[in-house]
Write a protein that holds these residues in place. Structure first.
Motif, PDB file in Angstrom:
ATOM      1  N   GLN A 233      30.945 -60.010 -94.131  1.00  0.00           N
ATOM      2  CA  GLN A 233      30.187 -59.513 -95.273  1.00  0.00           C
ATOM      3  C   GLN A 233      30.439 -60.882 -96.409  1.00  0.00           C
ATOM      4  O   GLN A 233      31.651 -61.161 -96.624  1.00  0.00           O
ATOM      5  CB  GLN A 233      30.484 -58.247 -96.074  1.00  0.00           C
ATOM      6  CG  GLN A 233      30.155 -57.285 -95.126  1.00  0.00           C
ATOM      7  CD  GLN A 233      31.045 -56.844 -94.059  1.00  0.00           C
ATOM      8  OE1 GLN A 233      32.306 -56.928 -94.388  1.00  0.00           O
ATOM      9  NE2 GLN A 233      30.541 -56.315 -92.915  1.00  0.00           N
ATOM     10  N   LEU A 234      29.430 -61.399 -96.899  1.00  0.00           N
ATOM     11  CA  LEU A 234      29.381 -62.536 -97.742  1.00  0.00           C
ATOM     12  C   LEU A 234      28.608 -62.019 -99.182  1.00  0.00           C
ATOM     13  O   LEU A 234      27.766 -61.449 -99.365  1.00  0.00           O
ATOM     14  CB  LEU A 234      28.643 -63.525 -97.277  1.00  0.00           C
ATOM     15  CG  LEU A 234      29.212 -64.187 -95.954  1.00  0.00           C
ATOM     16  CD1 LEU A 234      28.162 -65.222 -95.425  1.00  0.00           C
ATOM     17  CD2 LEU A 234      30.500 -64.583 -95.803  1.00  0.00           C
TER      18      LEU A 234
ATOM     19  N   ALA B  21      34.278 -63.773 -98.453  1.00  0.00           N
ATOM     20  CA  ALA B  21      33.957 -63.087 -97.390  1.00  0.00           C
ATOM     21  C   ALA B  21      34.976 -62.136 -97.002  1.00  0.00           C
ATOM     22  O   ALA B  21      36.015 -62.055 -97.534  1.00  0.00           O
ATOM     23  CB  ALA B  21      34.167 -64.215 -96.261  1.00  0.00           C
ATOM     24  N   SER B  22      34.623 -61.149 -96.455  1.00  0.00           N
ATOM     25  CA  SER B  22      35.450 -59.905 -96.215  1.00  0.00           C
ATOM     26  C   SER B  22      34.978 -59.517 -94.829  1.00  0.00           C
ATOM     27  O   SER B  22      33.601 -59.785 -94.052  1.00  0.00           O
ATOM     28  CB  SER B  22      35.133 -59.037 -96.924  1.00  0.00           C
ATOM     29  OG  SER B  22      33.834 -58.328 -97.297  1.00  0.00           O
TER      30      SER B  22
ATOM     31  N   TYR C  96      22.851 -69.790 -88.384  1.00  0.00           N
ATOM     32  CA  TYR C  96      23.600 -68.930 -89.044  1.00  0.00           C
ATOM     33  C   TYR C  96      23.410 -67.450 -89.106  1.00  0.00           C
ATOM     34  O   TYR C  96      22.339 -67.053 -89.258  1.00  0.00           O
ATOM     35  CB  TYR C  96      23.746 -69.461 -90.795  1.00  0.00           C
ATOM     36  CG  TYR C  96      24.328 -70.796 -90.883  1.00  0.00           C
ATOM     37  CD1 TYR C  96      23.237 -71.805 -90.697  1.00  0.00           C
ATOM     38  CD2 TYR C  96      25.515 -71.123 -91.407  1.00  0.00           C
ATOM     39  CE1 TYR C  96      23.646 -73.369 -90.927  1.00  0.00           C
ATOM     40  CE2 TYR C  96      25.834 -72.393 -91.546  1.00  0.00           C
ATOM     41  CZ  TYR C  96      25.096 -73.390 -91.370  1.00  0.00           C
ATOM     42  OH  TYR C  96      25.381 -74.785 -91.669  1.00  0.00           O
ATOM     43  N   ASP C  97      24.508 -66.683 -88.706  1.00  0.00           N
ATOM     44  CA  ASP C  97      24.283 -65.404 -88.328  1.00  0.00           C
ATOM     45  C   ASP C  97      24.379 -64.427 -89.475  1.00  0.00           C
ATOM     46  O   ASP C  97      23.787 -63.132 -89.470  1.00  0.00           O
ATOM     47  CB  ASP C  97      25.203 -64.791 -87.216  1.00  0.00           C
ATOM     48  CG  ASP C  97      24.734 -65.307 -85.921  1.00  0.00           C
ATOM     49  OD1 ASP C  97      25.395 -65.012 -84.854  1.00  0.00           O
ATOM     50  OD2 ASP C  97      23.578 -66.154 -85.793  1.00  0.00           O
ATOM     51  N   TYR C  98      25.325 -64.840 -90.397  1.00  0.00           N
ATOM     52  CA  TYR C  98      25.670 -64.034 -91.652  1.00  0.00           C
ATOM     53  C   TYR C  98      25.085 -64.713 -92.844  1.00  0.00           C
ATOM     54  O   TYR C  98      25.660 -65.689 -93.131  1.00  0.00           O
ATOM     55  CB  TYR C  98      27.267 -63.692 -91.588  1.00  0.00           C
ATOM     56  CG  TYR C  98      27.765 -63.267 -90.132  1.00  0.00           C
ATOM     57  CD1 TYR C  98      28.365 -63.894 -89.489  1.00  0.00           C
ATOM     58  CD2 TYR C  98      27.387 -61.692 -89.872  1.00  0.00           C
ATOM     59  CE1 TYR C  98      28.889 -63.588 -88.089  1.00  0.00           C
ATOM     60  CE2 TYR C  98      27.958 -61.242 -88.693  1.00  0.00           C
ATOM     61  CZ  TYR C  98      28.644 -61.979 -87.961  1.00  0.00           C
ATOM     62  OH  TYR C  98      29.007 -61.496 -86.602  1.00  0.00           O
ATOM     63  N   TRP C  99      24.670 -63.724 -93.618  1.00  0.00           N
ATOM     64  CA  TRP C  99      24.038 -64.245 -95.053  1.00  0.00           C
ATOM     65  C   TRP C  99      24.525 -63.325 -96.395  1.00  0.00           C
ATOM     66  O   TRP C  99      24.798 -62.087 -96.091  1.00  0.00           O
ATOM     67  CB  TRP C  99      22.587 -64.273 -94.970  1.00  0.00           C
ATOM     68  CG  TRP C  99      22.143 -65.120 -93.944  1.00  0.00           C
ATOM     69  CD1 TRP C  99      22.102 -65.111 -92.531  1.00  0.00           C
ATOM     70  CD2 TRP C  99      21.685 -66.611 -94.439  1.00  0.00           C
ATOM     71  NE1 TRP C  99      21.579 -66.289 -92.049  1.00  0.00           N
ATOM     72  CE2 TRP C  99      21.425 -67.225 -93.113  1.00  0.00           C
ATOM     73  CE3 TRP C  99      21.467 -67.297 -95.432  1.00  0.00           C
ATOM     74  CZ2 TRP C  99      20.656 -68.499 -93.142  1.00  0.00           C
ATOM     75  CZ3 TRP C  99      21.022 -68.545 -95.463  1.00  0.00           C
ATOM     76  CH2 TRP C  99      20.527 -69.255 -94.310  1.00  0.00           C
TER      77      TRP C  99
END
Length: 127
Positions: free
Chosen positions: A3-4, A24-25, A114-117
């Motif tokens: 999670q960003l 980030a978490s 990029y997979d996470y946003w």
């Protein structure tokens, strides 16, 4: 999952500075390359800057080179974007993103890598 969450956006006059943070978490992001993108109204989301997992290598869009600096603090699970000499054309929603390819030294400029946003933070530069 990572999670960003971006923060640090706001309203600034041309020539001013802002520092964006991306926390980030979840799964560790230490081994991930990180990028910043931005999207202005009516425009496509565009690449701004990227940094390898170690922080040793960075890459910038020509439009921000010499004005913006990307960095990271892996102990704090945070990546930063220091923005100096801001221009009205820098106005956009800024997003951080994670490339989950473990310990890659390749920095990508396209969104599909990029997979996470994050959800984005608004930056407005007045003239």
């Amino acid at each position: 999952q990572v999670q960003l969450v971006e923060s640090g956006g706001g309203l600034v006059q041309a020539g001013g500075s802002l520092r964006l943070s991306c926390a980030a978490s979840g799964r560790t992001f230490v081994g991930y390359a990180m990028g910043w993108f931005r999207q202005a109204p009516g425009k496509e989301r565009e690449f701004v800057a990227a940094i390898t997992w170690s922080g040793r290598n960075t890459y910038y869009a020509d439009s921000v080179k010499g004005r913006f600096t990307i960095s990271r603090d892996n102990a704090k699970n945070t990546v930063y974007l220091q923005m100096n000499s801001l221009k009205p054309e820098d106005t956009a929603v800024y997003y951080c993103a994670a490339d989950p390819t473990p310990y890659t030294i390749v920095l990508h400029t396209t969104r599909d890598k990029y997979d996470y946003w994050g959800q984005g933070t608004q930056v407005t530069v007045s003239s």
